[in-house]
Design a protein around this motif. Structure first.
Motif, PDB file in Angstrom:
ATOM      1  N   ALA A  20     -12.944 -16.929  -2.832  1.00 30.73           N
ATOM      2  CA  ALA A  20     -12.337 -18.226  -2.470  1.00 30.73           C
ATOM      3  C   ALA A  20     -10.651 -18.774  -3.214  1.00 30.73           C
ATOM      4  O   ALA A  20     -10.524 -20.162  -3.109  1.00 30.73           O
ATOM      5  N   VAL A  21     -10.783 -18.422  -4.163  1.00 34.42           N
ATOM      6  CA  VAL A  21      -9.560 -18.187  -5.017  1.00 34.42           C
ATOM      7  C   VAL A  21      -8.849 -17.822  -4.171  1.00 34.42           C
ATOM      8  O   VAL A  21      -7.764 -18.761  -3.836  1.00 34.42           O
ATOM      9  N   ALA A  22      -8.818 -16.153  -3.623  1.00 31.37           N
ATOM     10  CA  ALA A  22      -7.684 -16.194  -2.559  1.00 31.37           C
ATOM     11  C   ALA A  22      -7.557 -17.163  -1.482  1.00 31.37           C
ATOM     12  O   ALA A  22      -6.646 -17.267  -0.629  1.00 31.37           O
ATOM     13  N   ASP A  23      -8.640 -17.823  -0.478  1.00 33.23           N
ATOM     14  CA  ASP A  23      -8.594 -18.692   0.720  1.00 33.23           C
ATOM     15  C   ASP A  23      -7.571 -19.724  -0.177  1.00 33.23           C
ATOM     16  O   ASP A  23      -6.739 -20.125   0.624  1.00 33.23           O
ATOM     17  N   VAL A  24      -7.310 -19.844  -1.279  1.00 34.64           N
ATOM     18  CA  VAL A  24      -6.221 -21.551  -2.068  1.00 34.64           C
ATOM     19  C   VAL A  24      -4.877 -20.318  -1.589  1.00 34.64           C
ATOM     20  O   VAL A  24      -4.291 -21.374  -1.576  1.00 34.64           O
ATOM     21  N   GLU A  25      -5.288 -19.524  -2.978  1.00 34.74           N
ATOM     22  CA  GLU A  25      -3.743 -18.477  -2.588  1.00 34.74           C
ATOM     23  C   GLU A  25      -3.411 -17.324  -2.849  1.00 34.74           C
ATOM     24  O   GLU A  25      -3.703 -16.575  -1.995  1.00 34.74           O
ATOM     25  N   LYS A  26      -3.363 -17.802  -0.838  1.00 29.53           N
ATOM     26  CA  LYS A  26      -2.655 -16.763   0.238  1.00 29.53           C
ATOM     27  C   LYS A  26      -1.573 -15.927  -0.865  1.00 29.53           C
ATOM     28  O   LYS A  26      -0.774 -16.982  -0.913  1.00 29.53           O
ATOM     29  N   PRO A  27      -1.312 -14.949   0.155  1.00 29.99           N
ATOM     30  CA  PRO A  27      -0.594 -13.851  -0.441  1.00 29.99           C
ATOM     31  C   PRO A  27       0.342 -14.455   0.698  1.00 29.99           C
ATOM     32  O   PRO A  27       0.253 -14.305   1.824  1.00 29.99           O
ATOM     33  N   ALA A  28       1.883 -14.209   0.606  1.00 25.19           N
ATOM     34  CA  ALA A  28       2.891 -14.971   1.112  1.00 25.19           C
ATOM     35  C   ALA A  28       2.962 -13.396   2.507  1.00 25.19           C
ATOM     36  O   ALA A  28       2.176 -12.296   2.155  1.00 25.19           O
ATOM     37  N   PRO A  29       3.125 -13.791   3.856  1.00 31.24           N
ATOM     38  CA  PRO A  29       3.375 -12.697   4.503  1.00 31.24           C
ATOM     39  C   PRO A  29       4.046 -11.571   4.295  1.00 31.24           C
ATOM     40  O   PRO A  29       4.853 -10.929   3.657  1.00 31.24           O
ATOM     41  N   PHE A  30       3.477 -10.219   5.143  1.00 32.87           N
ATOM     42  CA  PHE A  30       3.399  -8.151   4.937  1.00 32.87           C
ATOM     43  C   PHE A  30       4.656  -8.666   5.715  1.00 32.87           C
ATOM     44  O   PHE A  30       5.196  -8.662   6.894  1.00 32.87           O
ATOM     45  N   PRO A  31       5.510  -8.298   5.038  1.00 35.68           N
ATOM     46  CA  PRO A  31       7.358  -7.693   5.817  1.00 35.68           C
ATOM     47  C   PRO A  31       7.248  -6.884   6.883  1.00 35.68           C
ATOM     48  O   PRO A  31       6.083  -6.234   6.942  1.00 35.68           O
ATOM     49  N   ALA A  32       8.010  -7.464   8.461  1.00 36.37           N
ATOM     50  CA  ALA A  32       7.465  -6.767   9.601  1.00 36.37           C
ATOM     51  C   ALA A  32       8.570  -5.226   9.424  1.00 36.37           C
ATOM     52  O   ALA A  32      10.105  -5.502   8.120  1.00 36.37           O
ATOM     53  N   GLY A  33       8.938  -4.562   9.842  1.00 30.33           N
ATOM     54  CA  GLY A  33       9.865  -3.350   9.487  1.00 30.33           C
ATOM     55  C   GLY A  33       9.141  -2.126  11.406  1.00 30.33           C
ATOM     56  O   GLY A  33       8.359  -2.295  11.544  1.00 30.33           O
ATOM     57  N   LYS A  34       9.892  -1.416  11.113  1.00 31.40           N
ATOM     58  CA  LYS A  34       9.947  -0.018  12.142  1.00 31.40           C
ATOM     59  C   LYS A  34       8.399   0.705  10.943  1.00 31.40           C
ATOM     60  O   LYS A  34       7.830   0.984   9.792  1.00 31.40           O
ATOM     61  N   ARG A  35       7.930   1.691  12.506  1.00 33.61           N
ATOM     62  CA  ARG A  35       6.472   2.389  11.660  1.00 33.61           C
ATOM     63  C   ARG A  35       7.090   3.736  10.627  1.00 33.61           C
ATOM     64  O   ARG A  35       8.013   3.966  10.811  1.00 33.61           O
ATOM     65  N   VAL A  36       6.050   3.885   9.815  1.00 33.89           N
ATOM     66  CA  VAL A  36       6.048   4.416   8.677  1.00 33.89           C
ATOM     67  C   VAL A  36       4.578   5.558   8.771  1.00 33.89           C
ATOM     68  O   VAL A  36       3.695   5.034   8.248  1.00 33.89           O
ATOM     69  N   LYS A  37       5.492   6.581   8.995  1.00 32.97           N
ATOM     70  CA  LYS A  37       4.880   7.373   8.870  1.00 32.97           C
ATOM     71  C   LYS A  37       4.172   8.434   7.525  1.00 32.97           C
ATOM     72  O   LYS A  37       4.809   8.284   6.746  1.00 32.97           O
ATOM     73  N   PRO A  38       3.044   9.466   7.050  1.00 36.56           N
ATOM     74  CA  PRO A  38       3.288   9.880   5.989  1.00 36.56           C
ATOM     75  C   PRO A  38       4.071  10.840   5.640  1.00 36.56           C
ATOM     76  O   PRO A  38       4.572  11.272   6.511  1.00 36.56           O
ATOM     77  N   GLY A  39       4.163  10.415   4.445  1.00 31.76           N
ATOM     78  CA  GLY A  39       5.858  11.468   4.654  1.00 31.76           C
ATOM     79  C   GLY A  39       7.041  11.017   3.958  1.00 31.76           C
ATOM     80  O   GLY A  39       7.543  10.850   3.375  1.00 31.76           O
ATOM     81  N   GLN A  40       7.117   9.839   4.539  1.00 28.79           N
ATOM     82  CA  GLN A  40       8.031   8.696   4.446  1.00 28.79           C
ATOM     83  C   GLN A  40       8.350   7.699   3.323  1.00 28.79           C
ATOM     84  O   GLN A  40       7.497   7.902   3.340  1.00 28.79           O
ATOM     85  N   LYS A  41       9.555   7.388   3.366  1.00 28.61           N
ATOM     86  CA  LYS A  41       9.569   6.094   2.625  1.00 28.61           C
ATOM     87  C   LYS A  41       9.623   4.919   3.007  1.00 28.61           C
ATOM     88  O   LYS A  41      10.721   4.925   4.102  1.00 28.61           O
ATOM     89  N   ASP A  42      10.050   3.652   2.376  1.00 29.49           N
ATOM     90  CA  ASP A  42      10.279   2.612   3.077  1.00 29.49           C
ATOM     91  C   ASP A  42       9.924   1.393   2.128  1.00 29.49           C
ATOM     92  O   ASP A  42       9.106   1.761   1.500  1.00 29.49           O
ATOM     93  N   VAL A  43      10.975   0.526   1.953  1.00 23.95           N
ATOM     94  CA  VAL A  43      10.580  -0.488   0.725  1.00 23.95           C
ATOM     95  C   VAL A  43       9.690  -1.147   0.429  1.00 23.95           C
ATOM     96  O   VAL A  43       8.932  -1.633  -0.071  1.00 23.95           O
ATOM     97  N   ARG A  44       9.021  -0.903   1.569  1.00 25.12           N
ATOM     98  CA  ARG A  44       7.989  -1.668   1.735  1.00 25.12           C
ATOM     99  C   ARG A  44       6.202  -1.180   0.604  1.00 25.12           C
ATOM    100  O   ARG A  44       5.602  -1.695   1.373  1.00 25.12           O
TER     101      ARG A  44
END
Length: 649
Positions: free
Chosen positions: A285-309
């Motif tokens: 219920a608290v999470a419903d009030v305090e919604k997180p910011a949108p998750f950033p879009a970007g290219k597909r990140v496979k296991p073993g790869q790096k990304d700022v997200r």
């Protein structure tokens, strides 16, 4: 003649002229192919049409449109060996139960004790009284007051007693149980606050409050013990009767107990999952009030790869309970790396939301993060608290627990899981029913008796063209006298639904039931069994059957249910003969549907609402909330903000 008709005639004429010319010069292996007729040129030869029809039929039976080779000579594999017709989606529109005025003019002739009793008798004989209840509660209330000469149950000198206030304290925070508080506001009150002031100075208002609190307390007792909604009024697939407390018993305990609030607390489900879900409710219920910011879009990140997200991904998965702090222990230089522990946690999350388990940060996963799931999580918690109130009070020391929404089965012993496996359940239009029964028998090397509906609707056309088909694929045919006969000897052209012909698929690796089936006789013809189509267990959403439950590891299941070693189970199967083995003691089986459920570590997992039963419950709650507006001043989010730990007690 109209222009469209002329155009069509011209097109047909052109085809008639051109196609034979093209075919005349076409050769195969040095020989000229027999010229097709005009009809065959347009629609195909008889063999070609038959082949296309057979492919369409098999494709329809399979329920998929993949790249399978349809040219094999093996028999079609059906989704269930004994298809259950089903009820489509089966969800029902909720209708508010009809409430009756708690009054009976015939009570006027009965004696009343004192002024307080006379006032209550006046309320209970008034057909215009605002106090309303369902028929069972009405009868219980009228009977008890009549027997007690209408003496007040909740008043002291015209004011609410301490007992009354303790019950009001329970009712006003019923939202913490996922209930609608307005449903339990005693008639005559406008809120749960300052009840004494609201009835002060009016003997009639006090009498209405007394009767109204009796109704509200018993209603709450029934709802807490067996649920607010009748399961079979919400879905045609619900075949359960919750163990709801008897209203007359509940009212007597409430009326004469010095601690009625303790009695109400005793009706709360004792299953550990209830306390965990209840504790989760204020957090979401608290999470419903305090919604997180949108998750950033970007290219597909496979296991073993790096990304700022990736650091943000780690936080999300920890918050959702799919990544532990230990698994997230990474050095600063690897914080942006999609390593193996993170990929494993990502697969767990992807499975819970019903998308492909890639272990990669892909578009489907990013999209799921940005869907407003917080409200749905709160609604899921509330829906599943209700379903827990539907469960039997005693599931059995050892029992089988199938959660359709999670696509899994657990064998529980003394409250702990001793074995688990993936399962396949019914399609949304042929759902697995919710019910409780007892497992009695394990069948090794089961045979399959083909239902007449399949024989008539799926096989007769083929058998009329190829009478020996069943002989060739190893199926046994039994005539009306019970004698085995050759498939080729049957005049399939004269066979109908009442012919008495039976078809049996012998035991073996290709049998539709696999090596083992588990029987708990019930009116739904549902049981658990092995399957030769094992590739479907690799899917995240495993709703493929007509209602029966397929088990990924049936041999292990047999070992657990019979108390045998794996060698004994393997030996029975290797013998190849059909054997029915009775369990030493029947074991309760619970086929359930929970879209929010704690894992072995107590973390709440959320599952897709594959049958839309959550939606049905949400609509029902919306109707109830509209009819009984919530006037509670205690909000769920305030409980979490205050750090109230009583929710997890």
């Amino acid at each position: 003649m109209k222009k469209p008709v002329l155009r069509a005639a011209a097109a047909v004429a052109a085809i008639a002229f051109l196609v034979p010319v093209a075919l005349a010069d076409h050769e195969f292996d040095g020989k000229k192919k027999k010229r097709k007729s005009f009809f065959e040129s347009v629609f195909g030869t008889k063999a070609e049409r038959r082949s296309r029809a057979e492919r369409r039929r098999q494709l329809f039976d399979s329920g998929g449109f993949g790249d399978e080779d349809w040219g094999t000579a093996s028999a079609p594999v059906y989704d269930d060996p004994e298809p259950i017709p089903g009820f489509g989606m089966g969800n029902l529109a909720y209708a508010l139960p009809r409430l009756q005025t708690v009054a009976d003019s015939g009570l006027a002739s009965f004696p009343a004790a004192g002024d307080g009793g006379e006032s209550i008798k006046l309320v209970l004989t008034d057909k215009a009284s605002p106090v309303k209840a369902d028929a069972k509660i009405k009868t219980a209330v009228l009977d008890l007051y009549k027997q007690s000469k209408f003496q007040p149950l909740w008043l002291n000198d015209g004011a609410p007693s301490a007992r009354a206030m303790s019950v009001l304290d329970v009712l006003k925070v019923s939202a913490q149980e996922g209930l609608v508080p307005g449903r339990y506001l005693p008639a005559g009150l406008t809120s749960f606050i300052d009840a004494e002031k609201q009835i002060a100075g009016s003997r009639l208002a006090a009498a209405q409050f007394d009767v109204g609190l009796s109704v509200a307390a018993v209603t709450y007792a029934m709802h807490m013990s067996g649920g607010v909604y009748e399961p079979d009024k919400l879905s045609l697939y619900h075949d359960i009767k919750p163990e709801t407390v008897d209203p007359s018993v509940a009212l007597k305990v409430l009326a004469y107990s010095p601690y009625p609030q303790q009695y109400l607390a005793s009706l709360v489900p004792t299953h550990p999952a209830y306390a965990l879900l209840k504790a989760e409710l204020p957090r979401v219920a608290v999470a419903d009030v305090e919604k997180p910011a949108p998750f950033p879009a970007g290219k597909r990140v496979k296991p073993g790869q790096k990304d700022v997200r990736i650091p943000e991904l780690r936080i999300r998965l920890m918050d959702l309970g799919h990544l532990s702090r230990e698994d997230n222990a990474s050095e600063l230089e690897t914080a942006e790396l999609l390593d193996k522990p993170l990929s494993k946690a990502l697969k767990s999350y992807q499975q819970s939301i019903g998308v492909a388990q890639t272990g990669a940060l892909d578009q489907a996963t990013v999209k799921s993060f940005n869907v407003d799931n917080t409200g749905s999580e709160k609604e899921k918690i509330i829906s599943n608290l209700e379903r827990l109130r539907w469960l039997p009070k005693n599931l059995g020391q050892k029992h089988v627990f199938v959660n359709q929404a999670a696509f899994d089965v657990n064998v529980m012993d003394k409250g702990a899981p001793i074995w688990t496996s993936k399962v396949i359940v019914g399609r949304p239009t042929t759902q697995t029913s919710v019910f409780h029964d007892e497992m009695e028998t394990v069948v090794f090397n089961p045979t399959w008796g083909m239902p007449m509906s399949i024989l008539v609707n799926e096989y007769l056309g083929k058998l009329r063209r190829d009478p020996g088909y069943f002989d060739r694929i190893g199926y046994q045919v039994v005539n009306a006298k019970g004698k085995k006969v050759s498939s080729r000897s049957v005049n399939w052209g004269s066979i109908g639904a009442n012919s008495g012909i039976g078809v049996i698929q012998p035991a073996g690796g290709e049998n539709a039931l696999g090596d083992v089936k588990f029987l708990f006789p019930n009116s739904h013809s549902i049981y658990m069994h092995d399957t030769p189509n094992r590739q479907l267990f690799g899917e995240a959403r495993r709703a493929f059957s007509h209602g029966c439950v397929r088990v990924e590891n049936p041999r292990e299941f047999a070992s657990v249910m019979l108390g045998w070693g794996s060698d004994e189970v393997d030996s029975r199967i290797a013998q190849g003969e059909t054997q029915n083995v009775k369990l030493d003691r029947k074991v309760p089986v619970h086929l359930t549907y929970f879209t929010a459920w704690p894992d072995a570590n107590g973390k709440i997992r959320y599952f897709s609402d594959i049958y839309e039963r959550d939606k049905t419950l949400e609509k029902a709650r919306s109707i109830l909330a509209t009819a009984f507006p919530s006037i509670s001043t205690v909000k769920i989010v305030e409980v979490a903000a205050d750090g109230d730990t009583s929710l997890s007690d």
